[in-house]
Design an enzyme around this catalytic site. Structure first.
Site, PDB file in Angstrom:
ATOM      1  N   GLY A  39       0.817  -1.227   0.000  1.00  0.00           N
ATOM      2  CA  GLY A  39       0.000   0.000   0.000  1.00  0.00           C
ATOM      3  C   GLY A  39       0.839   1.260   0.000  1.00  0.00           C
ATOM      4  O   GLY A  39       2.073   1.232  -0.035  1.00  0.00           O
ATOM      5  N   GLN A  40       0.094   2.374   0.073  1.00  0.00           N
ATOM      6  CA  GLN A  40       0.699   3.716  -0.022  1.00  0.00           C
ATOM      7  C   GLN A  40       1.634   4.069   1.119  1.00  0.00           C
ATOM      8  O   GLN A  40       2.728   4.576   0.896  1.00  0.00           O
ATOM      9  CB  GLN A  40      -0.453   4.718   0.070  1.00  0.00           C
ATOM     10  CG  GLN A  40      -1.102   5.135  -1.179  1.00  0.00           C
ATOM     11  CD  GLN A  40      -1.550   6.570  -0.948  1.00  0.00           C
ATOM     12  OE1 GLN A  40      -0.789   7.497  -1.253  1.00  0.00           O
ATOM     13  NE2 GLN A  40      -2.736   6.741  -0.404  1.00  0.00           N
ATOM     14  N   ALA A  42       3.119   2.112   3.282  1.00  0.00           N
ATOM     15  CA  ALA A  42       4.288   1.236   3.302  1.00  0.00           C
ATOM     16  C   ALA A  42       5.323   1.675   2.267  1.00  0.00           C
ATOM     17  O   ALA A  42       6.532   1.549   2.498  1.00  0.00           O
ATOM     18  CB  ALA A  42       3.862  -0.210   3.052  1.00  0.00           C
ATOM     19  N   ASP A  67       0.898  -8.779   2.810  1.00  0.00           N
ATOM     20  CA  ASP A  67      -0.283  -8.171   2.176  1.00  0.00           C
ATOM     21  C   ASP A  67      -1.211  -9.315   1.797  1.00  0.00           C
ATOM     22  O   ASP A  67      -0.906 -10.488   2.056  1.00  0.00           O
ATOM     23  CB  ASP A  67       0.099  -7.280   0.974  1.00  0.00           C
ATOM     24  CG  ASP A  67      -0.899  -6.116   0.812  1.00  0.00           C
ATOM     25  OD1 ASP A  67      -2.080  -6.382   0.509  1.00  0.00           O
ATOM     26  OD2 ASP A  67      -0.501  -4.959   1.001  1.00  0.00           O
ATOM     27  N   ARG A 123     -19.443   3.806   9.179  1.00  0.00           N
ATOM     28  CA  ARG A 123     -18.304   3.660  10.085  1.00  0.00           C
ATOM     29  C   ARG A 123     -18.311   2.272  10.752  1.00  0.00           C
ATOM     30  O   ARG A 123     -17.274   1.642  10.920  1.00  0.00           O
ATOM     31  CB  ARG A 123     -18.384   4.764  11.155  1.00  0.00           C
ATOM     32  CG  ARG A 123     -17.141   4.881  11.968  1.00  0.00           C
ATOM     33  CD  ARG A 123     -17.216   5.978  12.993  1.00  0.00           C
ATOM     34  NE  ARG A 123     -16.176   5.766  13.989  1.00  0.00           N
ATOM     35  CZ  ARG A 123     -14.904   6.072  13.826  1.00  0.00           C
ATOM     36  NH1 ARG A 123     -14.500   6.636  12.710  1.00  0.00           N
ATOM     37  NH2 ARG A 123     -14.027   5.830  14.779  1.00  0.00           N
ATOM     38  N   GLN A 137      -4.783 -11.225  13.124  1.00  0.00           N
ATOM     39  CA  GLN A 137      -3.356 -10.901  13.249  1.00  0.00           C
ATOM     40  C   GLN A 137      -2.891 -11.000  14.700  1.00  0.00           C
ATOM     41  O   GLN A 137      -1.750 -11.377  14.964  1.00  0.00           O
ATOM     42  CB  GLN A 137      -3.079  -9.525  12.632  1.00  0.00           C
ATOM     43  CG  GLN A 137      -3.308  -9.572  11.118  1.00  0.00           C
ATOM     44  CD  GLN A 137      -2.899  -8.330  10.372  1.00  0.00           C
ATOM     45  OE1 GLN A 137      -2.538  -7.320  10.966  1.00  0.00           O
ATOM     46  NE2 GLN A 137      -2.971  -8.384   9.056  1.00  0.00           N
ATOM     47  N   GLY A 155      -3.353   1.063  10.836  1.00  0.00           N
ATOM     48  CA  GLY A 155      -4.609   0.860  10.094  1.00  0.00           C
ATOM     49  C   GLY A 155      -5.819   1.244  10.926  1.00  0.00           C
ATOM     50  O   GLY A 155      -5.894   0.921  12.116  1.00  0.00           O
ATOM     51  N   ASP A 184      -1.032  13.033  14.177  1.00  0.00           N
ATOM     52  CA  ASP A 184      -1.794  14.161  14.724  1.00  0.00           C
ATOM     53  C   ASP A 184      -0.878  15.035  15.596  1.00  0.00           C
ATOM     54  O   ASP A 184      -0.957  16.265  15.573  1.00  0.00           O
ATOM     55  CB  ASP A 184      -2.969  13.626  15.553  1.00  0.00           C
ATOM     56  CG  ASP A 184      -3.749  12.580  14.771  1.00  0.00           C
ATOM     57  OD1 ASP A 184      -4.345  12.926  13.752  1.00  0.00           O
ATOM     58  OD2 ASP A 184      -3.719  11.394  15.164  1.00  0.00           O
ATOM     59  N   HIS A 212      -7.725   8.322  17.475  1.00  0.00           N
ATOM     60  CA  HIS A 212      -7.278   8.861  16.184  1.00  0.00           C
ATOM     61  C   HIS A 212      -8.517   8.960  15.291  1.00  0.00           C
ATOM     62  O   HIS A 212      -8.775   8.120  14.431  1.00  0.00           O
ATOM     63  CB  HIS A 212      -6.226   7.964  15.540  1.00  0.00           C
ATOM     64  CG  HIS A 212      -5.936   8.362  14.124  1.00  0.00           C
ATOM     65  ND1 HIS A 212      -5.290   9.532  13.799  1.00  0.00           N
ATOM     66  CD2 HIS A 212      -6.246   7.772  12.943  1.00  0.00           C
ATOM     67  CE1 HIS A 212      -5.213   9.632  12.486  1.00  0.00           C
ATOM     68  NE2 HIS A 212      -5.782   8.586  11.944  1.00  0.00           N
TER      69      HIS A 212
HETATM   70  N1  LIG Z   1      -3.251   6.229  12.435  1.00  0.00           N
HETATM   71  C1  LIG Z   1      -3.014   7.171  11.517  1.00  0.00           C
HETATM   72  O1  LIG Z   1      -2.603   8.297  11.852  1.00  0.00           O
HETATM   73  C2  LIG Z   1      -3.231   6.912  10.042  1.00  0.00           C
HETATM   74  C3  LIG Z   1      -2.823   7.877   9.121  1.00  0.00           C
HETATM   75  C4  LIG Z   1      -3.009   7.631   7.754  1.00  0.00           C
HETATM   76  C5  LIG Z   1      -3.614   6.449   7.344  1.00  0.00           C
HETATM   77  N2  LIG Z   1      -4.021   5.539   8.289  1.00  0.00           N
HETATM   78  C6  LIG Z   1      -4.646   4.265   7.896  1.00  0.00           C
HETATM   79  O2  LIG Z   1      -3.620   3.395   7.447  1.00  0.00           O
HETATM   80  C7  LIG Z   1      -4.186   2.389   6.631  1.00  0.00           C
HETATM   81  C8  LIG Z   1      -3.352   2.172   5.374  1.00  0.00           C
HETATM   82  O3  LIG Z   1      -3.343   3.341   4.584  1.00  0.00           O
HETATM   83  P1  LIG Z   1      -2.718   3.307   3.109  1.00  0.00           P
HETATM   84  O4  LIG Z   1      -2.833   4.701   2.604  1.00  0.00           O
HETATM   85  O5  LIG Z   1      -1.395   2.655   3.103  1.00  0.00           O
HETATM   86  O6  LIG Z   1      -3.805   2.393   2.384  1.00  0.00           O
HETATM   87  P2  LIG Z   1      -3.669   1.544   1.048  1.00  0.00           P
HETATM   88  O7  LIG Z   1      -5.073   1.187   0.673  1.00  0.00           O
HETATM   89  O8  LIG Z   1      -2.798   2.223   0.063  1.00  0.00           O
HETATM   90  O9  LIG Z   1      -2.917   0.221   1.514  1.00  0.00           O
HETATM   91  C9  LIG Z   1      -3.475  -0.699   2.376  1.00  0.00           C
HETATM   92  C10 LIG Z   1      -2.874  -2.036   2.082  1.00  0.00           C
HETATM   93  O10 LIG Z   1      -3.335  -2.963   3.066  1.00  0.00           O
HETATM   94  C11 LIG Z   1      -3.548  -4.186   2.411  1.00  0.00           C
HETATM   95  N3  LIG Z   1      -4.408  -5.063   3.222  1.00  0.00           N
HETATM   96  C12 LIG Z   1      -5.752  -5.112   3.298  1.00  0.00           C
HETATM   97  N4  LIG Z   1      -6.140  -6.105   4.111  1.00  0.00           N
HETATM   98  C13 LIG Z   1      -5.014  -6.684   4.574  1.00  0.00           C
HETATM   99  C14 LIG Z   1      -4.753  -7.768   5.436  1.00  0.00           C
HETATM  100  N5  LIG Z   1      -5.753  -8.469   5.993  1.00  0.00           N
HETATM  101  N6  LIG Z   1      -3.475  -8.109   5.697  1.00  0.00           N
HETATM  102  C15 LIG Z   1      -2.461  -7.424   5.123  1.00  0.00           C
HETATM  103  N7  LIG Z   1      -2.640  -6.389   4.288  1.00  0.00           N
HETATM  104  C16 LIG Z   1      -3.897  -6.013   4.021  1.00  0.00           C
HETATM  105  C17 LIG Z   1      -4.166  -3.793   1.080  1.00  0.00           C
HETATM  106  O11 LIG Z   1      -4.111  -4.829   0.146  1.00  0.00           O
HETATM  107  C18 LIG Z   1      -3.279  -2.610   0.713  1.00  0.00           C
HETATM  108  O12 LIG Z   1      -2.139  -3.009  -0.003  1.00  0.00           O
HETATM  109  C19 LIG Z   1      -5.636   2.853   6.380  1.00  0.00           C
HETATM  110  O13 LIG Z   1      -6.478   2.167   7.296  1.00  0.00           O
HETATM  111  C20 LIG Z   1      -5.602   4.313   6.750  1.00  0.00           C
HETATM  112  O14 LIG Z   1      -6.881   4.767   7.155  1.00  0.00           O
HETATM  113  C21 LIG Z   1      -3.829   5.755   9.624  1.00  0.00           C
END
Ligand SMILES: NC(=O)c1ccc[n+]([C@@H]2O[C@H](COP(=O)([O-])OP(=O)(O)OC[C@H]3O[C@@H](n4cnc5c(N)ncnc54)[C@H](O)[C@@H]3O)[C@@H](O)[C@H]2O)c1
Length: 356
Positions: A39-40, A42, A67, A123, A137, A155, A184, A212
């Protein structure tokens, strides 16, 4: 020949001094898991981990990348790029769709992967889909990870996912499960630095309380700003209580949405940086700074017990400790109660989902 003045044997002066450097001692590699590795977030985070920004310049890492099965092709591309970075600290990479393989013997786990919110999704639907992932997990971590593994949940809903993960990993101490509110925190610090016209490094001890989510409470009341080498309270330096209670709070709460509106994608770069900051401070310590971390609540500051609540913490020797003795104003009390109530509700809903 002896010396003209004292008659002693002459000193032999070397023309060039040889500086003997201590050899750099590399530690044994540690295994580090990153989920959502295709994902993004990572995509930015992996480089930071593998380049030494998180665990230090003498700590090689073996990356375990998890993933889901349909993303293995994309993940393979990421693995190729990691190889092409030729990073001296990267001891190896294991891409996998199997959580038990991914968490085997890991010392640190970044749980980033989760299901994104789709259009029309409530939600509660999002919570339901994601807590199941974190239940699974948690079970895998319980089985195969090191018992001192440090787990950071990124996540969303991060706080409640971390709580569920810990519930299903009873053999790992609860304090080893944390949720990310560091983005934040960093946003709040940057807003105050901008308001005061100082570099961001001169502002410290902002606090993010609670969840969060949009109920989080960004609190500047104990923050300090360094002016000419002297730490001054931020509220006095800003001299605008109304701003600190309104615009400052809402700007931080809504910053994620503002980035999405501008970029058409979520804030992955700053989220990855925040995840690095969180784990680095947890491993290497905070010194006299406070940082915000979602940790299991012991009821401090009248918050609900047994939810993952963001508090100001300091870290020494790999152990976090909630900062004690802060004064909570009536305004802060109200804000803490709102976000605490939301976390208690999320916990109830999540536990309901996990029953089946
Ligand atoms: N806590 C924070 O401050 C914060 C900030 C930004 C984003 N986030 C959260 O982080 C998460 C990831 O964001 P992103 O932009 O990388 O999203 P993204 O959609 O680009 O990537 C998410 C990845 O997770 C994978 N995935 C889904 N289910 C999975 C599983 N069961 N096991 C392993 N991998 C799995 C997807 O295939 C994808 O590659 C989102 O939930 C987003 O809301 C949290």
């Amino acid at each position: 020949m002896s010396c003209f003045c004292c008659g002693s044997a002459p000193r032999i002066v070397e023309e060039t001094e040889i500086i003997v450097k201590e050899p750099v001692v590399m530690a044994a590699p540690i295994k580090v898991a990153v989920t959502g590795a295709a994902g993004q977030i990572a995509y930015s985070l992996l480089y930071q981990i593998a380049s030494g920004a998180v665990f230090g310049p003498n700590q090689p890492v073996y990356l375990h990348l998890l993933d889901i099965a349909p993303m293995m092709g994309v993940l393979n591309g990421v693995v190729m790029e990691l190889a092409d970075c030729a990073l001296p600290l990267l001891a190896g990479v294991l891409p996998t769709a199997n959580p038990e393989e991914a968490f085997k013997d890991v010392a640190a786990a970044f749980l980033v992967g989760s299901m994104p919110r789709k259009e029309g999704m409530e939600r509660k639907d999002l919570l339901s889909a994601n807590v199941r992932i974190f239940k699974e997990q948690g079970q895998a971590l319980d089985k195969v990870a090191r018992k001192d593994v440090k787990i950071l949940v990124v996540g969303n809903p991060a706080n409640t996912n971390a709580l569920i993960c810990s519930k299903y990993a009873p053999s790992i101490p609860r304090e080893n499960f944390t949720a990310m509110t560091r983005l934040d925190h960093n946003r709040a610090q940057a807003q105050l630095a901008d308001k005061l016209g100082v570099p961001v490094r001169d502002v410290k001890n902002v606090i993010i309380w609670g969840n969060h989510s949009s109920t989080q409470f960004p609190d500047a009341s104990n923050a300090l700003v360094n002016v000419g080498g002297i730490n001054k309270p931020v509220p006095a330096a800003v001299n605008d209580d109304e701003y600190l209670k309104t615009t400052f709070v809402t700007t931080v709460q809504k910053r994620g949405a503002a980035v999405i509106a501008a970029r058409k994608m979520s804030s992955a770069l700053s989220a990855a940086k925040a995840a690095s900051d969180h784990m680095r401070d947890w491993f290497l310590g905070t010194g006299d700074r406070w940082v915000s971390m979602g940790v299991i609540s012991d009821g401090s500051y009248g918050t609900p017990r047994d939810v993952v609540f963001s508090f100001p913490v300091t870290v020494t020797n790999g152990k976090w400790k909630i900062v004690e003795g802060l004064t909570i104003s009536d305004f802060a009390r109200e804000m803490l109660d709102i976000t605490g109530k939301e976390l208690a509700e999320e916990k109830r809903d999540a536990l309901e989902v996990c029953k089946d």
